[in-house]
Design an enzyme around this catalytic site. Sequence first.
Site, short mmCIF file in Angstrom:
data_model
loop_
_atom_site.label_atom_id
_atom_site.label_comp_id
_atom_site.label_asym_id
_atom_site.label_seq_id
_atom_site.Cartn_x
_atom_site.Cartn_y
_atom_site.Cartn_z
N THR A 107 8.04 7.32 -6.24
CA THR A 107 7.52 6.37 -7.22
C THR A 107 6.06 6.04 -6.93
O THR A 107 5.59 6.16 -5.80
CB THR A 107 8.34 5.07 -7.22
OG1 THR A 107 8.19 4.40 -5.95
CG2 THR A 107 9.82 5.34 -7.48
N GLY A 108 5.34 5.64 -7.97
CA GLY A 108 3.98 5.16 -7.80
C GLY A 108 2.96 6.24 -7.49
O GLY A 108 2.25 6.15 -6.50
N SER A 133 -0.24 7.90 -9.05
CA SER A 133 -1.20 7.78 -10.14
C SER A 133 -2.59 8.34 -9.85
O SER A 133 -3.41 8.42 -10.75
CB SER A 133 -1.34 6.31 -10.57
OG SER A 133 -0.12 5.79 -11.04
N ILE A 145 -1.19 7.96 -1.44
CA ILE A 145 -0.13 8.45 -0.57
C ILE A 145 0.94 9.17 -1.37
O ILE A 145 1.45 10.23 -0.96
CB ILE A 145 0.48 7.29 0.25
CG1 ILE A 145 -0.54 6.77 1.27
CG2 ILE A 145 1.75 7.72 0.97
CD1 ILE A 145 -0.08 5.56 2.05
N GLY A 146 1.28 8.64 -2.53
CA GLY A 146 2.33 9.25 -3.34
C GLY A 146 2.02 10.68 -3.74
O GLY A 146 2.89 11.56 -3.66
N TYR A 185 1.73 -10.11 -1.30
CA TYR A 185 1.98 -8.70 -0.99
C TYR A 185 2.74 -8.55 0.33
O TYR A 185 3.76 -7.86 0.41
CB TYR A 185 0.65 -7.95 -0.93
CG TYR A 185 0.74 -6.50 -0.55
CD1 TYR A 185 1.27 -5.56 -1.45
CD2 TYR A 185 0.29 -6.05 0.68
CE1 TYR A 185 1.35 -4.22 -1.10
CE2 TYR A 185 0.36 -4.71 1.03
CZ TYR A 185 0.89 -3.80 0.13
OH TYR A 185 0.96 -2.47 0.47
#
Length: 252
Positions: free
Chosen positions: A8-9, A11, A16-17, A162
């Site tokens: 997920t995530g 973009s 990292i994704g 966060y």
Amino acid sequence: MKQIAMITGVSRPNGIGAVICHKLAAEGLDIFFTHLTSADIYAEEKNYPQQLTKELKNYGRRVADLEVDLTESNAPNQIIEEVRRTLGDPSILINNATFEAPANLHNLSGELLDRHYQVNNKSTILLSTLFAKNFEQAFPGGNHGRIIFMVSGGPDPNNLAYIATKGMLKAITPPLAVNLAPLGITVNALDPGPTDTGWITASLQQQLLPLFPAGRIGQPIDAANILSLLIKEEADWLTGQVIEANGGFMGK
């Protein structure tokens, strides 16, 4: 069994994704990733998810993606339904998506806390349990299932919301690992420390460098390499852990 990894995530190319997607595709996994480029303030190329899909297919892998807003209550169901429709039943879930906005004593609000909670906790945890339920049905008596939470921490007074929500993921890792162990799923959390994914300015880099004994700041590939180890069959006995793989970062 043929492994399908959900990340997920994803973009931007230096996130990292994205590096995880490349790493796992190169190692033979099919890839399903989610993205919401409009919500990533560091994403410069709005069409990057389409570009990434082409890059990952060059490894000879099957690839699918979904644009989804994790603040929407139905997002976890959408993700599971789409990965099953396009690729099949996943055995690996990397919870990389996150929401972060500065929050300290003077600007912390209920609305800001809620947005952090919706993305970092509610959708992430529900997606994880849906993934586990699907794994239980798809692979009865199976093993080598993986859930990994990307987490963070530290006493940063300007990141209260966060760090609080990432702390919840750390807290749920051990009990969820115990809950899912009979299904053959390990659950771990990874804290890679400060990682240069586009948010580290030149001045901040100079502040951080002396705190890394290796003399360099963490890169996305560092996190991807650790994740690659965690998903391997040899890591079946490693579960319920919050792993700090940060190059010996000495910051507080």
